[in-house]
Design a protein around this motif. Structure first.
Motif, PDB file in Angstrom:
ATOM      1  N   LYS A  46      33.130  23.693  44.566  1.00 26.81           N
ATOM      2  CA  LYS A  46      32.223  24.242  45.578  1.00 26.81           C
ATOM      3  C   LYS A  46      33.031  24.931  46.666  1.00 26.81           C
ATOM      4  N   HIS A  47      32.449  26.006  47.217  1.00 29.11           N
ATOM      5  CA  HIS A  47      33.123  26.723  48.291  1.00 29.11           C
ATOM      6  C   HIS A  47      32.059  27.345  49.194  1.00 29.11           C
ATOM      7  N   GLY A  48      32.068  26.961  50.452  1.00 27.63           N
ATOM      8  CA  GLY A  48      31.107  27.541  51.393  1.00 27.63           C
ATOM      9  C   GLY A  48      29.674  27.263  50.966  1.00 27.63           C
ATOM     10  N   THR A  49      28.877  28.327  50.828  1.00 27.06           N
ATOM     11  CA  THR A  49      27.466  28.179  50.442  1.00 27.06           C
ATOM     12  C   THR A  49      27.277  28.268  48.928  1.00 27.06           C
ATOM     13  N   MET A  50      28.361  28.334  48.178  1.00 21.71           N
ATOM     14  CA  MET A  50      28.291  28.464  46.718  1.00 21.71           C
ATOM     15  C   MET A  50      28.541  27.095  46.075  1.00 21.71           C
ATOM     16  N   ASN A  51      27.730  26.752  45.054  1.00 19.29           N
ATOM     17  CA  ASN A  51      27.868  25.447  44.411  1.00 19.29           C
ATOM     18  C   ASN A  51      28.935  25.418  43.320  1.00 19.29           C
ATOM     19  N   GLY A  52      29.563  26.544  43.069  1.00 15.78           N
ATOM     20  CA  GLY A  52      30.658  26.590  42.093  1.00 15.78           C
ATOM     21  C   GLY A  52      30.330  27.292  40.793  1.00 15.78           C
ATOM     22  N   TRP A  53      29.042  27.455  40.471  1.00 11.88           N
ATOM     23  CA  TRP A  53      28.683  28.132  39.232  1.00 11.88           C
ATOM     24  C   TRP A  53      28.673  29.638  39.410  1.00 11.88           C
ATOM     25  N   TYR A  54      29.300  30.331  38.438  1.00 13.50           N
ATOM     26  CA  TYR A  54      29.300  31.793  38.386  1.00 13.50           C
ATOM     27  C   TYR A  54      28.855  32.196  36.993  1.00 13.50           C
ATOM     28  N   ILE A  55      27.845  33.042  36.917  1.00 14.35           N
ATOM     29  CA  ILE A  55      27.203  33.378  35.646  1.00 14.35           C
ATOM     30  C   ILE A  55      27.099  34.886  35.527  1.00 14.35           C
ATOM     31  N   TRP A  56      27.399  35.404  34.312  1.00 12.81           N
ATOM     32  CA  TRP A  56      27.344  36.843  34.078  1.00 12.81           C
ATOM     33  C   TRP A  56      27.093  37.134  32.607  1.00 12.81           C
ATOM     34  N   SER A  57      26.738  38.363  32.342  1.00 12.90           N
ATOM     35  CA  SER A  57      26.659  38.868  30.970  1.00 12.90           C
ATOM     36  C   SER A  57      27.201  40.288  30.988  1.00 12.90           C
ATOM     37  N   GLY A  58      27.589  40.778  29.839  1.00 16.86           N
ATOM     38  CA  GLY A  58      28.175  42.113  29.785  1.00 16.86           C
ATOM     39  C   GLY A  58      29.635  42.094  30.199  1.00 16.86           C
ATOM     40  N   GLU A  59      30.101  43.230  30.640  1.00 15.02           N
ATOM     41  CA  GLU A  59      31.518  43.396  30.982  1.00 15.02           C
ATOM     42  C   GLU A  59      31.888  42.681  32.275  1.00 15.02           C
ATOM     43  N   TRP A  60      33.039  42.017  32.274  1.00 19.82           N
ATOM     44  CA  TRP A  60      33.593  41.358  33.459  1.00 19.82           C
ATOM     45  C   TRP A  60      34.159  42.414  34.398  1.00 19.82           C
ATOM     46  N   SER A  83      19.689  26.228  32.524  1.00 16.83           N
ATOM     47  CA  SER A  83      19.603  25.017  33.343  1.00 16.83           C
ATOM     48  C   SER A  83      20.273  23.809  32.697  1.00 16.83           C
ATOM     49  N   LYS A  84      20.251  23.709  31.374  1.00 13.62           N
ATOM     50  CA  LYS A  84      20.814  22.520  30.732  1.00 13.62           C
ATOM     51  C   LYS A  84      22.325  22.412  30.880  1.00 13.62           C
ATOM     52  N   TYR A  85      23.009  23.501  31.240  1.00 20.55           N
ATOM     53  CA  TYR A  85      24.463  23.484  31.383  1.00 20.55           C
ATOM     54  C   TYR A  85      24.926  23.215  32.807  1.00 20.55           C
ATOM     55  N   LEU A  86      24.021  23.226  33.757  1.00 16.81           N
ATOM     56  CA  LEU A  86      24.404  23.206  35.165  1.00 16.81           C
ATOM     57  C   LEU A  86      24.842  21.848  35.694  1.00 16.81           C
ATOM     58  N   GLY A  87      24.849  20.818  34.850  1.00 15.15           N
ATOM     59  CA  GLY A  87      25.377  19.517  35.241  1.00 15.15           C
ATOM     60  C   GLY A  87      26.817  19.307  34.799  1.00 15.15           C
ATOM     61  N   LEU A  88      27.365  20.275  34.052  1.00 17.12           N
ATOM     62  CA  LEU A  88      28.754  20.157  33.593  1.00 17.12           C
ATOM     63  C   LEU A  88      29.712  20.139  34.782  1.00 17.12           C
ATOM     64  N   ASP A  89      30.826  19.459  34.614  1.00 14.88           N
ATOM     65  CA  ASP A  89      31.810  19.265  35.669  1.00 14.88           C
ATOM     66  C   ASP A  89      32.592  20.552  35.974  1.00 14.88           C
ATOM     67  N   ILE A  90      33.280  20.531  37.076  1.00 15.11           N
ATOM     68  CA  ILE A  90      34.175  21.622  37.471  1.00 15.11           C
ATOM     69  C   ILE A  90      35.192  21.841  36.363  1.00 15.11           C
ATOM     70  N   GLY A  91      35.398  23.108  36.015  1.00 13.56           N
ATOM     71  CA  GLY A  91      36.341  23.464  34.960  1.00 13.56           C
ATOM     72  C   GLY A  91      35.678  23.770  33.631  1.00 13.56           C
ATOM     73  N   PHE A  92      34.396  23.465  33.522  1.00 12.46           N
ATOM     74  CA  PHE A  92      33.707  23.759  32.266  1.00 12.46           C
ATOM     75  C   PHE A  92      33.174  25.180  32.261  1.00 12.46           C
ATOM     76  N   ARG A  93      33.143  25.721  31.054  1.00 12.52           N
ATOM     77  CA  ARG A  93      32.619  27.062  30.811  1.00 12.52           C
ATOM     78  C   ARG A  93      31.611  26.979  29.680  1.00 12.52           C
ATOM     79  N   PHE A  94      30.693  27.932  29.644  1.00 11.20           N
ATOM     80  CA  PHE A  94      29.787  28.022  28.507  1.00 11.20           C
ATOM     81  C   PHE A  94      29.539  29.477  28.163  1.00 11.20           C
ATOM     82  N   GLN A  95      29.147  29.679  26.914  1.00 16.42           N
ATOM     83  CA  GLN A  95      28.733  30.994  26.433  1.00 16.42           C
ATOM     84  C   GLN A  95      27.578  30.755  25.470  1.00 16.42           C
TER      85      GLN A  95
END
Length: 114
Positions: A46-60, A83-95
């Motif tokens: 977590k940082h500031g007002t962000m809970n730590g999750w960053y989500i995108w599709s397409g080009e980085w 929503s089902k992935y949003l309980g994963l711990d810091i350091g986890f990624r999903f696709q």
């Protein structure tokens, strides 16, 4: 969001992650309208007002304005399958994609970012 907690816990168990509930007062970083596939997500500390999750599709993009804040409820309205992935711990990624593809993994270097 509360009705998803048991499902989130089962995903965490499946991928050997501690369950870390979201602070619903904080924002998720979203980079696109998630109209492309696959959809990617990663959880930073977590940082500031962000809970730590960053989500995108397409080009980085490394652009400083790539991610925009969105409240959790609005993200879930747009993309409930996330929503089902949003309980994963810091350091986890999903696709994921809409055809049922799912890949979840732990990326240790994310845990060292601030």
């Amino acid at each position: 969001m509360k009705e998803n907690i048991e499902y989130q816990k089962s995903i965490c168990k499946k991928y050997n992650s501690e369950f870390i509930p979201l602070d619903e007062q904080l924002f998720i970083g979203i980079a696109t309208e998630l109209e492309f596939e696959p959809i990617n997500g990663l959880r930073h500390p977590k940082h500031g007002t962000m809970n730590g999750w960053y989500i995108w599709s397409g080009e980085w993009s490394d652009s400083a304005d790539f991610f925009k804040p969105i409240c959790i409820e609005h993200l879930i309205e747009r993309q409930p399958e996330i929503s089902k992935y949003l309980g994963l711990d810091i350091g986890f990624r999903f696709q994921i994609d809409r055809k049922g593809y799912e890949d979840v993994w732990f990326d240790e270097k994310i845990t060292r970012l601030e």
